[in-house]
Scaffold this active site. Structure first.
Site, short mmCIF file in Angstrom:
data_model
loop_
_atom_site.label_atom_id
_atom_site.label_comp_id
_atom_site.label_asym_id
_atom_site.label_seq_id
_atom_site.Cartn_x
_atom_site.Cartn_y
_atom_site.Cartn_z
N SER A 50 7.57 3.36 9.33
CA SER A 50 8.64 3.87 8.56
C SER A 50 7.91 5.50 8.90
O SER A 50 9.05 6.41 8.31
CB SER A 50 8.23 2.99 7.49
N ASP A 356 7.16 7.10 -2.78
CA ASP A 356 7.79 5.81 -3.43
C ASP A 356 6.20 4.94 -3.72
O ASP A 356 6.31 3.42 -3.37
CB ASP A 356 8.31 4.99 -2.66
N HIS A 359 5.25 6.18 1.42
CA HIS A 359 5.90 7.12 2.23
C HIS A 359 5.61 8.73 1.99
O HIS A 359 5.56 9.16 -0.01
CB HIS A 359 7.51 6.33 2.47
#
Ligand SMILES: *[C@@H]1O[C@H](CO)[C@@H](O)[C@H](O)[C@H]1NC(C)=O
Ligand SMILES: *[C@@H]1O[C@H](CO)[C@@H](O)[C@H](O)[C@H]1NC(C)=O
Ligand SMILES: *[C@@H]1O[C@H](CO)[C@@H](O)[C@H](O)[C@H]1NC(C)=O
Length: 393
Positions: A50, A356, A359
């Site tokens: 990610s 979040d 991240h």
């Protein structure tokens, strides 16, 4: 008179010479990168999780809800952030459009590269795949298989001509492209969340790094030559670790990060760096740059104010407890006192580090990109735009 003039001009030229000398000497000895030329990377191929997913997991499974993407794209953009990621800033620095995710069948353009990263990807095979567990089926071996397909099929599709010609890379781009990597965080996470002790996860690090090396070798065999490899960040500074694994005061460092978890990340980075030294021997035509993203990320936790950030350990978009994480996910809905609440963004993501709970914000990614692109965190100390070179001289 004559002698005086003579000596004056001698002094002048001596001064001139020494100025010249300082310039030349500084240029070559203190700043040897000036001897290198910028590289022409016609394309970028990215592999990872990610930290650099530009829409792969979203295309395969489901889209992140608002407020993901709100800062830059003003809509969810397949990225696990409020805006751009480090890979977006890397692409833009070469005038390359944002990379399309290989898995995205809608609106993708692969002319100048492709992104094989998906969120929740590991290096080693995942034990619990979405939807049973939290990890991506597209672990690094799979990303390599996809790249192999991409390399060959893109060329036969290109031959169809018309629009396909403009959507696929030229054959020679594969040898000239920049190959970027940012993966490893989820291998550590998979261990920690899979009931392994910190020591057990630590002991499995060499296996992760061996798998990583194997993939670099395979990608090299397909013609890749310029590698830009990020190490893994301080996972122990992220709310998803801090909120899930309560620590004693003695296990917290001065920045409030979880020391044992960061130590495993540091061990991963140590082994990765060691593996890259070996890869340089095994892959003589490769330029492999190791990039210490860990240190730059950590500086955001250690000295946030110095860099214009605040509350680095607290998720901007989240709900619950000291780290604003754990009760509901960013963009999710929750019933509080009988009414539905959508978990939204904090007031000013531009001064926040964590988006979040897992991240980074766009602001943090921009900060990290600005630092690492100079070469100050590279080994060898090569700036991003010169990453086709093996050495400084
Ligand atoms: C970890 O252990 C807990 C408690 O024993 C159990 O509920 C959970 O399913 C385990 N998780 C994994 C991934 O094995
Ligand atoms: C991880 O393993 C290495 C090698 O055995 C050791 O030097 C290091 O201290 C370990 N780190 C942690 C956090 O257990
Ligand atoms: C929910 O209700 C309790 C008790 O009235 C109150 O203390 C709390 O602040 C409320 N929470 C929210 C989010 O409104």
């Amino acid at each position: 008179m004559h002698t005086k003039e003579y000596s004056l001009s001698m002094i002048k030229s001596a001064l001139h010479l020494s100025c010249f000398c300082i310039l030349v000497c500084c240029g070559t000895v203190l700043n040897p990168v000036f001897a290198l030329e910028n590289c022409e990377f016609p394309a970028i191929f990215n592999f990872g999780d990610s930290n650099s997913d530009t829409g792969g997991l979203a295309a395969a499974f489901n889209w992140t809800p608002p407020p993901y993407g709100e800062t830059f794209f003003h809509r969810p953009a397949g990225r696990f952030s409020d805006g751009r990621l480090i890979i977006d800033f890397i692409a833009r620095s070469f005038d390359i459009p944002f990379l399309s995710a290989y898995l995205n069948s809608l609106g993708s353009n692969f002319k100048k590269g492709a992104n094989f990263a998906t969120a929740a990807s590991t290096i080693t095979p995942p034990r619990f795949i979405i939807p049973v567990g939290g990890f991506s089926p597209f672990y690094l071996d799979v990303q390599y298989w996809q790249f192999t397909q991409f390399k060959y099929r893109s060329q036969s599709i290109k031959k169809i001509g018309g629009i396909y010609k403009d959507l696929m890379p030229n054959k020679e781009y594969f040898g000239k492209a920049l190959y970027t990597f940012d993966i490893g965080q989820n291998d550590l996470g998979q261990g920690f969340f899979g009931n392994m002790s910190v020591d057990e996860v630590n002991a499995s690090v060499p296996n992760m790094v061996n798998s990583f090396s194997k993939n670099i070798k395979n990608i090299y065999k397909l013609g890749a030559r310029s590698f830009w490899i990020h190490n893994t960040g301080p996972i122990g500074c992220l709310p998803y670790i801090l909120a899930n694994f309560p620590l004693t005061e003695a296990q917290m460092d001065s920045a409030g990060c979880a020391r044992p978890y960061n130590e495993v990340a540091q061990y991963f980075n140590y082994k990765l760096k060691e593996a890259i030294v070996q890869l340089r021997k095994d892959l003589p035509l490769a330029a492999i740059t190791y990039v210490d993203v860990y240190s730059v990320k950590y500086s955001l936790f250690a000295e946030p104010k110095k860099y214009g950030f605040e509350l680095p350990l607290v998720a901007c978009c989240g709900l619950g407890g000291r780290y604003n994480y754990g009760s509901a996910e960013c963009g999710g809905s929750i019933i509080v006192n009988g009414s539905h609440i959508i978990v939204g963004s904090c007031e000013d993501p531009s001064v926040r580090v964590n988006w979040d709970g897992v991240h980074y914000t766009e602001a943090a990614s921009k900060f990290i990109f600005d630092k690492i692109s100079t070469g100050a965190y590279s080994d060898p100390a090569i700036p991003l735009r010169m990453a086709c070179h093996k050495k400084l001289d």
